[in-house]
Design a protein around this motif. Structure first.
Motif, PDB file in Angstrom:
ATOM      1  N   ASP A 131       0.848  -1.186   0.000  1.00 52.11           N
ATOM      2  CA  ASP A 131       0.000   0.000   0.000  1.00 52.11           C
ATOM      3  C   ASP A 131       0.887   1.241   0.000  1.00 52.11           C
ATOM      4  OD1 ASP A 131      -2.483   1.469   0.218  1.00 52.11           O
ATOM      5  OD2 ASP A 131      -1.989   1.814   2.320  1.00 52.11           O
ATOM      6  N   PHE A 132       0.589   2.174  -0.891  1.00 52.76           N
ATOM      7  CA  PHE A 132       1.325   3.435  -0.982  1.00 52.76           C
ATOM      8  C   PHE A 132       0.505   4.571  -0.391  1.00 52.76           C
ATOM      9  CE2 PHE A 132       3.637   2.252  -5.194  1.00 52.76           C
ATOM     10  CZ  PHE A 132       4.689   1.718  -4.495  1.00 52.76           C
ATOM     11  N   GLU A 133       1.211   5.559   0.120  1.00 50.18           N
ATOM     12  CA  GLU A 133       0.638   6.861   0.453  1.00 50.18           C
ATOM     13  C   GLU A 133       1.462   7.891  -0.307  1.00 50.18           C
ATOM     14  OE1 GLU A 133      -2.150   7.092   2.066  1.00 50.18           O
ATOM     15  OE2 GLU A 133      -2.173   4.990   2.673  1.00 50.18           O
ATOM     16  N   HIS A 157       6.206  -7.231   8.767  1.00 48.79           N
ATOM     17  CA  HIS A 157       5.863  -5.873   8.343  1.00 48.79           C
ATOM     18  C   HIS A 157       7.120  -5.100   7.961  1.00 48.79           C
ATOM     19  CE1 HIS A 157       3.716  -2.108   8.035  1.00 48.79           C
ATOM     20  NE2 HIS A 157       4.620  -1.549   8.822  1.00 48.79           N
ATOM     21  N   PHE A 158       7.026  -4.397   6.829  1.00 50.30           N
ATOM     22  CA  PHE A 158       8.074  -3.494   6.361  1.00 50.30           C
ATOM     23  C   PHE A 158       7.398  -2.159   6.066  1.00 50.30           C
ATOM     24  CE2 PHE A 158       8.912  -7.789   4.937  1.00 50.30           C
ATOM     25  CZ  PHE A 158      10.217  -8.018   5.323  1.00 50.30           C
ATOM     26  N   GLU A 159       8.152  -1.092   6.216  1.00 49.16           N
ATOM     27  CA  GLU A 159       7.570   0.209   5.906  1.00 49.16           C
ATOM     28  C   GLU A 159       8.665   1.185   5.522  1.00 49.16           C
ATOM     29  OE1 GLU A 159       7.286   2.089  10.362  1.00 49.16           O
ATOM     30  OE2 GLU A 159       5.607   0.917   9.634  1.00 49.16           O
ATOM     31  N   TYR A 160       8.226   2.237   4.863  1.00 47.08           N
ATOM     32  CA  TYR A 160       9.137   3.307   4.504  1.00 47.08           C
ATOM     33  C   TYR A 160       8.358   4.610   4.645  1.00 47.08           C
ATOM     34  CZ  TYR A 160      12.560   6.155   2.133  1.00 47.08           C
ATOM     35  OH  TYR A 160      13.504   7.121   1.856  1.00 47.08           O
ATOM     36  N   LEU A 161       8.973   5.600   5.271  1.00 49.69           N
ATOM     37  CA  LEU A 161       8.391   6.927   5.405  1.00 49.69           C
ATOM     38  C   LEU A 161       9.447   7.938   4.988  1.00 49.69           C
ATOM     39  CD1 LEU A 161       6.067   8.769   6.265  1.00 49.69           C
ATOM     40  CD2 LEU A 161       6.964   8.673   8.603  1.00 49.69           C
ATOM     41  N   TYR A 186       5.341   3.676   2.043  1.00 48.90           N
ATOM     42  CA  TYR A 186       4.679   2.407   1.743  1.00 48.90           C
ATOM     43  C   TYR A 186       4.599   1.578   3.007  1.00 48.90           C
ATOM     44  CZ  TYR A 186       9.226  -0.049   1.387  1.00 48.90           C
ATOM     45  OH  TYR A 186      10.460  -0.585   1.638  1.00 48.90           O
ATOM     46  N   SER A 187       3.584   0.737   3.014  1.00 51.84           N
ATOM     47  CA  SER A 187       3.416  -0.267   4.058  1.00 51.84           C
ATOM     48  C   SER A 187       3.368  -1.598   3.330  1.00 51.84           C
ATOM     49  CB  SER A 187       2.113  -0.020   4.817  1.00 51.84           C
ATOM     50  OG  SER A 187       1.913  -1.042   5.785  1.00 51.84           O
ATOM     51  N   LEU A 188       4.110  -2.563   3.837  1.00 46.72           N
ATOM     52  CA  LEU A 188       4.225  -3.855   3.177  1.00 46.72           C
ATOM     53  C   LEU A 188       4.155  -4.956   4.227  1.00 46.72           C
ATOM     54  CD1 LEU A 188       4.974  -5.426   0.524  1.00 46.72           C
ATOM     55  CD2 LEU A 188       7.355  -5.192   1.249  1.00 46.72           C
ATOM     56  N   HIS A 189       3.271  -5.904   3.982  1.00 50.76           N
ATOM     57  CA  HIS A 189       3.200  -7.100   4.826  1.00 50.76           C
ATOM     58  C   HIS A 189       3.547  -8.285   3.945  1.00 50.76           C
ATOM     59  CE1 HIS A 189       0.867  -4.273   7.230  1.00 50.76           C
ATOM     60  NE2 HIS A 189       1.229  -5.018   8.261  1.00 50.76           N
ATOM     61  N   ALA A 190       4.245  -9.258   4.509  1.00 43.78           N
ATOM     62  CA  ALA A 190       4.671 -10.431   3.745  1.00 43.78           C
ATOM     63  C   ALA A 190       4.385 -11.691   4.542  1.00 43.78           C
ATOM     64  CB  ALA A 190       6.161 -10.344   3.434  1.00 43.78           C
ATOM     65  N   SER A 191       4.014 -12.740   3.804  1.00 43.74           N
ATOM     66  CA  SER A 191       3.776 -14.040   4.418  1.00 43.74           C
ATOM     67  C   SER A 191       4.316 -15.125   3.499  1.00 43.74           C
ATOM     68  CB  SER A 191       2.280 -14.263   4.653  1.00 43.74           C
ATOM     69  OG  SER A 191       2.062 -15.545   5.216  1.00 43.74           O
TER      70      SER A 191
END
Length: 167
Positions: A24-26, A62-66, A48-53
């Protein structure tokens, strides 16, 4: 009651490759762009918010970038996102928004174009899956996540309404 095209839904779901990533992007679209190569109102991905399985229904990482608003972080965002997404697996999004933004980043940062186009090839748009597989009178002919999710997962509506910021 929903009308479900089980064959289309099964085809979409079985076409996804593990690991699964949920992206998901913002972004912002400023009138007065902060960088020289950005036009007024041009979209700049800032987060971005990123979830991985690794398995269906498995634990999520969970990974994220701001982005730092004081500097142009687009290259760092892309580099970090590519690292977090790895080389395989399906990347699940809801709508064409992330695809549009990834393609725009490939144009702005041509040194990453090949890798970003490979990311686009891995995208699975769940909005399209819903449009092709599920109909419900409460959708009112719409397919946005804010419309479909509360109908398909009623408990979500209660959780969303309980948030301090619900929109």
């Amino acid at each position: 009651h929903p009308i479900i095209n089980h064959k289309a839904l099964e085809k979409a779901m079985t076409s996804m490759a593990l690991p699964l990533y949920y992206l998901d992007f913002e972004s912002v679209s400023p009138l007065d762009p902060p960088f020289l190569d950005v036009a007024p109102w041009q979209t700049i991905v800032t987060q971005y918010s990123l979830h991985a399985s690794d398995t269906l229904g498995g634990d999520l990482r969970h990974f994220e970038y701001l982005a730092d608003p004081k500097i142009d972080c687009r290259e760092d965002l892309v580099r970090t996102m590519l690292r977090d997404l790895g080389d395989g697996g399906s990347i699940i999004v809801y709508s064409s928004y992330e695809k549009t933004q990834i393609n725009a980043l490939a144009t702005v940062l041509p040194q990453f174009a090949q890798e970003l186009h490979a990311v686009v090839e891995r995208l699975v748009d769940l909005e399209k899956v819903i449009k092709d597989s599920v109909a419900h009178p409460q959708f009112g002919g719409r397919s946005s996540l804010k419309v479909t999710l509360p109908v398909l997962v009623p408990a979500y509506k209660l959780r969303y309404a309980a948030l301090t910021i619900a929109n």
